[in-house]
Design a protein around this motif. Structure first.
Motif, PDB file in Angstrom:
ATOM      1  N   LEU A 186       0.786  -1.231   0.000  1.00 54.69           N
ATOM      2  CA  LEU A 186       0.000   0.000   0.000  1.00 54.69           C
ATOM      3  C   LEU A 186       0.818   1.281   0.000  1.00 54.69           C
ATOM      4  N   PRO A 187       1.983   1.335   0.633  1.00 58.09           N
ATOM      5  CA  PRO A 187       2.750   2.586   0.546  1.00 58.09           C
ATOM      6  C   PRO A 187       3.111   2.984  -0.882  1.00 58.09           C
ATOM      7  N   ALA A 188       3.112   2.021  -1.783  1.00 59.98           N
ATOM      8  CA  ALA A 188       3.487   2.317  -3.174  1.00 59.98           C
ATOM      9  C   ALA A 188       2.281   2.546  -4.079  1.00 59.98           C
ATOM     10  N   VAL A 189       1.059   2.376  -3.546  1.00 59.14           N
ATOM     11  CA  VAL A 189      -0.143   2.570  -4.363  1.00 59.14           C
ATOM     12  C   VAL A 189      -0.472   4.057  -4.395  1.00 59.14           C
ATOM     13  N   THR A 190      -0.330   4.649  -5.549  1.00 66.87           N
ATOM     14  CA  THR A 190      -0.563   6.083  -5.699  1.00 66.87           C
ATOM     15  C   THR A 190      -1.784   6.338  -6.590  1.00 66.87           C
ATOM     16  N   GLN A 191      -2.267   7.552  -6.564  1.00 64.91           N
ATOM     17  CA  GLN A 191      -3.388   7.928  -7.421  1.00 64.91           C
ATOM     18  C   GLN A 191      -3.019   7.786  -8.893  1.00 64.91           C
ATOM     19  N   GLN A 192      -1.792   8.136  -9.226  1.00 68.38           N
ATOM     20  CA  GLN A 192      -1.371   8.038 -10.623  1.00 68.38           C
ATOM     21  C   GLN A 192      -1.368   6.591 -11.100  1.00 68.38           C
ATOM     22  N   LYS A 193      -0.830   5.687 -10.277  1.00 70.33           N
ATOM     23  CA  LYS A 193      -0.837   4.272 -10.653  1.00 70.33           C
ATOM     24  C   LYS A 193      -2.263   3.745 -10.763  1.00 70.33           C
ATOM     25  N   PHE A 194      -3.096   4.172  -9.825  1.00 74.25           N
ATOM     26  CA  PHE A 194      -4.490   3.748  -9.848  1.00 74.25           C
ATOM     27  C   PHE A 194      -5.152   4.169 -11.153  1.00 74.25           C
ATOM     28  N   GLU A 195      -4.975   5.420 -11.541  1.00 72.95           N
ATOM     29  CA  GLU A 195      -5.607   5.923 -12.763  1.00 72.95           C
ATOM     30  C   GLU A 195      -5.074   5.188 -13.987  1.00 72.95           C
ATOM     31  N   ASN A 196      -3.767   4.962 -14.008  1.00 73.76           N
ATOM     32  CA  ASN A 196      -3.174   4.294 -15.162  1.00 73.76           C
ATOM     33  C   ASN A 196      -3.686   2.869 -15.317  1.00 73.76           C
ATOM     34  N   GLN A 197      -3.691   2.122 -14.215  1.00 75.19           N
ATOM     35  CA  GLN A 197      -4.133   0.733 -14.304  1.00 75.19           C
ATOM     36  C   GLN A 197      -5.640   0.632 -14.544  1.00 75.19           C
ATOM     37  N   ARG A 198      -6.398   1.622 -14.091  1.00 73.72           N
ATOM     38  CA  ARG A 198      -7.822   1.634 -14.407  1.00 73.72           C
ATOM     39  C   ARG A 198      -8.006   1.715 -15.924  1.00 73.72           C
ATOM     40  N   GLU A 199      -7.225   2.552 -16.579  1.00 72.03           N
ATOM     41  CA  GLU A 199      -7.316   2.646 -18.042  1.00 72.03           C
ATOM     42  C   GLU A 199      -6.857   1.344 -18.699  1.00 72.03           C
ATOM     43  N   THR A 200      -5.826   0.712 -18.133  1.00 68.04           N
ATOM     44  CA  THR A 200      -5.351  -0.558 -18.687  1.00 68.04           C
ATOM     45  C   THR A 200      -6.424  -1.636 -18.595  1.00 68.04           C
ATOM     46  N   VAL A 201      -7.110  -1.694 -17.459  1.00 66.37           N
ATOM     47  CA  VAL A 201      -8.181  -2.682 -17.287  1.00 66.37           C
ATOM     48  C   VAL A 201      -9.317  -2.394 -18.264  1.00 66.37           C
ATOM     49  N   LYS A 202      -9.650  -1.146 -18.443  1.00 66.79           N
ATOM     50  CA  LYS A 202     -10.719  -0.804 -19.392  1.00 66.79           C
ATOM     51  C   LYS A 202     -10.308  -1.175 -20.819  1.00 66.79           C
ATOM     52  N   ASN A 203      -9.030  -1.001 -21.143  1.00 69.65           N
ATOM     53  CA  ASN A 203      -8.543  -1.436 -22.455  1.00 69.65           C
ATOM     54  C   ASN A 203      -8.606  -2.954 -22.582  1.00 69.65           C
ATOM     55  N   GLU A 204      -8.289  -3.642 -21.495  1.00 71.04           N
ATOM     56  CA  GLU A 204      -8.367  -5.100 -21.521  1.00 71.04           C
ATOM     57  C   GLU A 204      -9.802  -5.558 -21.762  1.00 71.04           C
ATOM     58  N   ARG A 205     -10.730  -4.923 -21.066  1.00 71.08           N
ATOM     59  CA  ARG A 205     -12.130  -5.288 -21.274  1.00 71.08           C
ATOM     60  C   ARG A 205     -12.545  -5.020 -22.723  1.00 71.08           C
ATOM     61  N   ALA A 206     -12.146  -3.882 -23.257  1.00 65.35           N
ATOM     62  CA  ALA A 206     -12.500  -3.559 -24.638  1.00 65.35           C
ATOM     63  C   ALA A 206     -11.929  -4.589 -25.604  1.00 65.35           C
ATOM     64  N   GLN A 207     -10.666  -4.984 -25.376  1.00 65.69           N
ATOM     65  CA  GLN A 207      -9.999  -5.912 -26.283  1.00 65.69           C
ATOM     66  C   GLN A 207     -10.564  -7.319 -26.189  1.00 65.69           C
ATOM     67  N   ARG A 208     -10.835  -7.782 -24.976  1.00 70.97           N
ATOM     68  CA  ARG A 208     -11.219  -9.179 -24.782  1.00 70.97           C
ATOM     69  C   ARG A 208     -12.722  -9.412 -24.783  1.00 70.97           C
ATOM     70  N   ILE A 209     -13.502  -8.369 -24.515  1.00 67.22           N
ATOM     71  CA  ILE A 209     -14.949  -8.566 -24.373  1.00 67.22           C
ATOM     72  C   ILE A 209     -15.721  -7.680 -25.343  1.00 67.22           C
ATOM     73  N   ASP A 210     -15.606  -6.378 -25.185  1.00 68.89           N
ATOM     74  CA  ASP A 210     -16.473  -5.470 -25.933  1.00 68.89           C
ATOM     75  C   ASP A 210     -16.163  -5.458 -27.422  1.00 68.89           C
ATOM     76  N   ASN A 211     -14.914  -5.705 -27.814  1.00 67.14           N
ATOM     77  CA  ASN A 211     -14.535  -5.634 -29.225  1.00 67.14           C
ATOM     78  C   ASN A 211     -14.426  -7.012 -29.858  1.00 67.14           C
ATOM     79  N   GLN A 212     -14.902  -8.055 -29.160  1.00 67.76           N
ATOM     80  CA  GLN A 212     -14.808  -9.412 -29.670  1.00 67.76           C
ATOM     81  C   GLN A 212     -16.189  -9.991 -29.924  1.00 67.76           C
ATOM     82  N   PRO A 213     -16.379 -10.677 -31.041  1.00 62.87           N
ATOM     83  CA  PRO A 213     -17.646 -11.372 -31.273  1.00 62.87           C
ATOM     84  C   PRO A 213     -17.931 -12.356 -30.141  1.00 62.87           C
ATOM     85  N   TYR A 214     -19.164 -12.397 -29.688  1.00 60.24           N
ATOM     86  CA  TYR A 214     -19.618 -13.261 -28.606  1.00 60.24           C
ATOM     87  C   TYR A 214     -18.988 -12.895 -27.255  1.00 60.24           C
TER      88      TYR A 214
END
Length: 939
Positions: free
Chosen positions: A147-175
């Motif tokens: 937790l001492p290393a968890v920052t707002q910047q890292k949180f925001e960045n990884q939130r975008e990465t997860v959203k990209n992952e969802r887009a790539q694996r779920i929202d942008n894929q047939p079925y």
């Protein structure tokens, strides 16, 4: 896919159950009989369960830390937290810098990742044995000091990465939304399985960094974790390290096991989902029990009978008939609930609506009810268990995973023999009983996925819609994060020293020649009583006429079907009862004949192989079925943006006049041209050992192999030649080839050009070394920039890939559509800077260590040994070529790599492929000052 095959092949993540708390004392286990994984289990005072398994066959170790927290532990409105933390746990901790975890494991020549499902999250590393202490330091630091290393910047960045992952694996894929929609309909609101593991975007957007920290404090304590270590370890030294690094981490909050919550439906629930698909899809899902319930095993057997491959009722009624492209039945189980799933992809050339398939599902169930359970059904399952278990023993990673999951879900690490016994005990009456109890006349969730605008194809009209989500009042209330500081008794900022690297030699193997001209390589292993045989026939798809691309693949598929003596279903049944596998395939420049077997069943397995190879039936009915299935699957492939990008890449690099510009299995227009006579002619001309090599690995010695090969004496060689390539396209300038995928939420970006073919110790090998810092690993410049810094993508990189005669360079990834242009400019910038500056001293050290220390992982399993031997034969390499590679790696300097980058990374020579929404992208792409060519990929 049926579950009985994988449940024994080391009881994957979904093998679950209840457990009792472990006493703190040592709990070593040695089972007296049966198939076992020896282990020692104990518990630290803080509740951390430790499992040790010693396997000295290879100089490597596999470390797994499993936390009993998955998406099922999340609160309503806070979906996706467990998966989010899978990302955050790689972002550094109090004593480990950002991205240092990745770089240290990469530098060690190791492999690492994390996975999340509904019930648990795990993190694992495989490294040479001398890096074990370092891995324990890394894992303990993120368990106790994250937790001492968890920052707002890292949180925001990884939130975008997860959203990209969802887009790539779920929202942008047939079925891609299939599982999400079924779970929402099957489970009541608030049920732990009613939301997706990856979470909803609106939940991810709603929460803050303190919500994430509070989730960590609640679930990631040592008393909710299992540390499993397997491989070439010193047990006592390992215990000392475990105590040092993990023993002082304080116990977390107590964790109670969740109640088993299988569900029941009052009436059928019909759902319809319009999607960008070609093949309509139907799935019926019945709720059943929960994992390790007494009825799980007979339900698995029922699934295998109904839809477990060529021997099943579904295959006979739905696939052979041509009504579907694929059909099957499975019974996936999780800790709290199981689902009995009947699935089919319709063949729209035959099936015009899903109502008819729905009726066929019920007809198959009625047929089973009349047919009953046959002895062969039980024999197949029992042999599947035995073979899967034995093959699973070949990998330390799979053994460690099995021990960890057994402990997590059943309180008993080694469940191998338990499950063999469990499935062997299933009777015919058991199977009929669970059919009557859970399937017959029971309501199900019925999902129809249809092409956009074609809802009339669905099964009935939707009678169920997912209720609007009701968030609890505290869903947006800020949470309090406890101020917990762990005081260490030693200086954790000091990275543990690495011991002497293990000496890794290439596998011992023997060489021989069969019939004076066919090279044979073999390696005898005695770790498991198994044998694999691969016969490689050079040519494969390269022998296809361009207008009949896919002919080699079609011929291979036909060889997987009926022989003159027996139909394909009978042959599949016999192989299943042997626990063996035989397959013919065609890819790249080879047709490959592959067989795997338990040693005791090798002779009858080869009997079936020879029957298929020498006396194929080439039935018109088999051909019509395969051709139609292939054509429909190809139509569906064009819905995938990555398939479109791959097709475009080959077309741009090789030109439509070359066979290599088309996929190995062809395209719709070429496969439509193929006739059964073409297949027969291809078989007669090219399926022979004129340009063959043979690789055999397993529990068999050289004399026995050479004796077995005499059984192929009737297979005669007929000389043939591989056609030369036509001229490849040359471009006067760098262009943008734009492939339209309307409304795409992501864009596939790919800079590409032809490059050098493979060589083991020449310029191509040095180019791979050069590319490593640029885009060849997680910590590469391209990936760290576009994923970790900018949040444009789930992953990006670059590579030089080479075959025997061709090579290609590629750089890019799947980008958020809104950041398409920015992503392109960043890749251009990274390439330019790398050419101008060359690799840094740190990048050189990382590359050299990664390449020189990875050999400990290269030869562990029979499969990896077989790949190594095949590599020697295909490229005519000396057995000591890896030693020459080490000399190159150790001597190469940054200036040499920079010169290679300047020579081979010429942006003006690279063509840019973009797959995305052309209407939205065209204007911004024009700013790149390259001509834009709209490209239709071949079909």
């Amino acid at each position: 896919m049926n579950k009985t095959g994988w449940i024994v092949g080391f009881l994957s993540v979904l093998l679950l159950g209840c457990a009792q708390p472990l006493p703190p004392q040592n709990n070593a286990k040695e089972k007296p009989s049966g198939v076992t994984i020896p282990y020692e289990r104990y518990q630290l005072e803080n509740g951390l369960t430790v499992i040790l398994h010693q396997d000295t066959s290879d100089p490597l170790v596999h470390v797994d830390v499993t936390y009993h927290v998955g998406s099922a532990r999340e609160d309503v409105g806070h979906s996706g937290f467990a998966h989010f933390f899978e990302h955050m746990m790689f972002q550094g901790s109090a004593h480990v810098a950002d991205e240092q975890h990745f770089s240290m494991i990469t530098e060690a020549g190791g492999d690492m990742n994390g996975t999340t499902n509904s019930d648990r999250t795990n993190y694992y590393q495989t490294v040479p044995r001398n890096h074990l202490e370092k891995v324990l330091w890394l894992e303990s630091d993120r368990m106790g000091f994250l937790l001492p290393a968890v920052t707002q910047q890292k949180f925001e960045n990884q939130r975008e990465t997860v959203k990209n992952e969802r887009a790539q694996r779920i929202d942008n894929q047939p079925y891609g939304l299939r599982s999400e929609r079924i779970s929402e309909a099957l489970y009541p609101a608030g049920h732990p399985y009613s939301w997706p593991v990856i979470g909803y975007v609106e939940d991810l957007d709603r929460v803050g960094v303190d919500d994430l920290k509070a989730f960590f404090q609640r679930w990631y304590g040592p008393n909710n974790a299992i540390l499993t270590i397997g491989g070439d370890i010193d047990i006592e030294q390992t215990k000392r390290w475990v105590k040092k690094y993990f023993g002082e981490i304080p116990r977390g909050p107590e964790v109670e096991r969740q109640q088993k919550t299988p569900v029941k439906l009052d009436s059928p629930r019909y759902l319809t989902l319009e999607d960008n698909v070609h093949l309509p899809f139907i799935q019926m899902t019945f709720p059943t029990v929960y994992a390790r319930h007494p009825d799980e095993a007979p339900l698995d057997v029922l699934a295998d009978i109904l839809g477990g491959g060529k021997t099943s009722i579904f295959y006979k009624n739905l696939v052979v008939s041509g009504k579907t492209v694929q059909a099957g039945v499975s019974h996936p189980c999780r800790e709290l609930a199981c689902e009995f799933q009947l699935l089919a992809l319709a063949n729209p050339a035959v099936t015009t609506n899903l109502d008819s398939l729905y009726a066929d599902f019920y007809a198959a169930l009625e047929e089973f009810e009349v047919r009953g359970v046959q002895q062969d059904d039980l024999d197949r399952v029992k042999m599947s268990i035995e073979a899967g278990t034995i093959f699973g023993l070949q990998s330390v990673a799979r053994k460690v995973s099995s021990l960890a999951n057994g402990q997590l879900y059943a309180g008993e690490p080694d469940l191998v023999q338990t499950d063999i016994d469990r499935y062997n005990a299933v009777t015919k009456d058991d199977v009929m009983r669970v059919y009557e109890q859970y399937i017959k006349n029971n309501p199900a969730v019925v999902l129809s996925i249809v092409p956009e605008g074609q809802t009339a194809m669905a099964v009935q009209k939707p009678n169920y819609s997912v209720p609007a989500r009701e968030l609890p009042a505290n869903a947006t209330t800020p949470v309090a994060v406890a101020n917990i500081t762990t005081q260490s008794q030693f200086d954790r900022s000091v990275i543990p020293a690495t011991g002497p690297a293990p000496v890794v030699n290439v596998p011992d193997f023997w060489e021989a020649t069969y019939r004076n001209n066919i090279p044979v390589l073999g390696a005898q292993t005695q770790e498991t009583p198994t044998v694999t045989l691969a016969i490689n026939l050079e040519g494969g798809p390269l022998l296809d006429p361009t207008d009949k691309a896919g002919l080699a693949s079609m011929t291979a598929q036909m060889l997987n079907e009926s022989s003159q003596a027996r139909d394909s279903i009978t042959l599949a049944n016999e192989l299943a009862k042997l626990g063996s596998s035989i397959r013919f395939g065609a890819s790249g420049r080879f047709m490959t004949i592959y067989a795997s077997s338990l040693t005791k069943n090798l002779q009858p397995t080869l009997d079936i192989l020879l029957e298929k190879l020498l006396t194929p039936a080439f039935l018109a009915s088999d051909f019509a079925q395969i051709q139609q299935r292939t054509l429909q699957a190809m139509q569906q492939q064009l819905k995938s943006p990555n398939i479109l990008a791959s097709r475009a890449r080959d077309l741009v690099n090789y030109g439509k006049q070359n066979r290599v510009s088309l996929p190995d299995d062809g395209v719709v227009s070429t496969v439509s041209n193929i006739t059964l006579d073409d297949v027969k002619q291809f078989y007669a001309t090219f399926v022979n050992p004129d340009q063959a090599n043979i690789v055999v690995v397993g529990d068999i010695d050289k004399p026995a192999v050479m004796q077995l090969l005499t059984r192929f004496d009737g297979w005669l060689a007929k000389p043939y030649s591989i056609p030369q390539y036509a001229a490849f396209p040359e471009y006067e300038q760098a262009n943008i080839f734009l492939v339209d995928k309307p409304n795409a939420v992501q864009s596939v970006v790919d800079f590409t050009q032809r490059s050098l073919p493979y060589d083991a110790t020449g310029e191509f090998f040095r180019m791979r070394l050069m590319n490593f810092p640029l885009g060849g690993n997680f910590n590469s410049r391209i990936n760290l920039n576009l994923r970790e810094d900018k949040g444009f993508t789930y992953g990006a990189g670059s590579s030089f890939s080479g075959g025997k005669t061709l090579g290609v360079f590629s750089a890019g990834g799947d980008m958020n559509a809104l950041n398409t242009l920015d992503s392109i400019n960043e890749i251009i910038s990274e390439i330019q800077h790398y050419k101008a500056q060359g690799p840094t001293e740190g990048e050189m050290a990382l590359m050299k260590n990664a390449f020189t220390q990875s050999d400990a992982l290269r030869y562990e399993t029979p499969s990896s040994k077989s790949q190594f031997l095949r590599h020697l034969l295909v490229y005519d390499l000396d057995r000591n070529y890896t030693q020459k590679q080490l000399e190159i790696i150790n001597s190469i300097d940054a200036q040499t790599l920079q010169s290679l980058a300047q020579k081979h990374l010429v942006l003006d020579d690279m063509q840019l492929i973009v797959v995305g929404d052309a209407q939205a992208l065209r204007a911004e792409l024009e700013s790149l000052k390259r001509p834009i060519i709209e490209l239709d990929v071949p079909n």
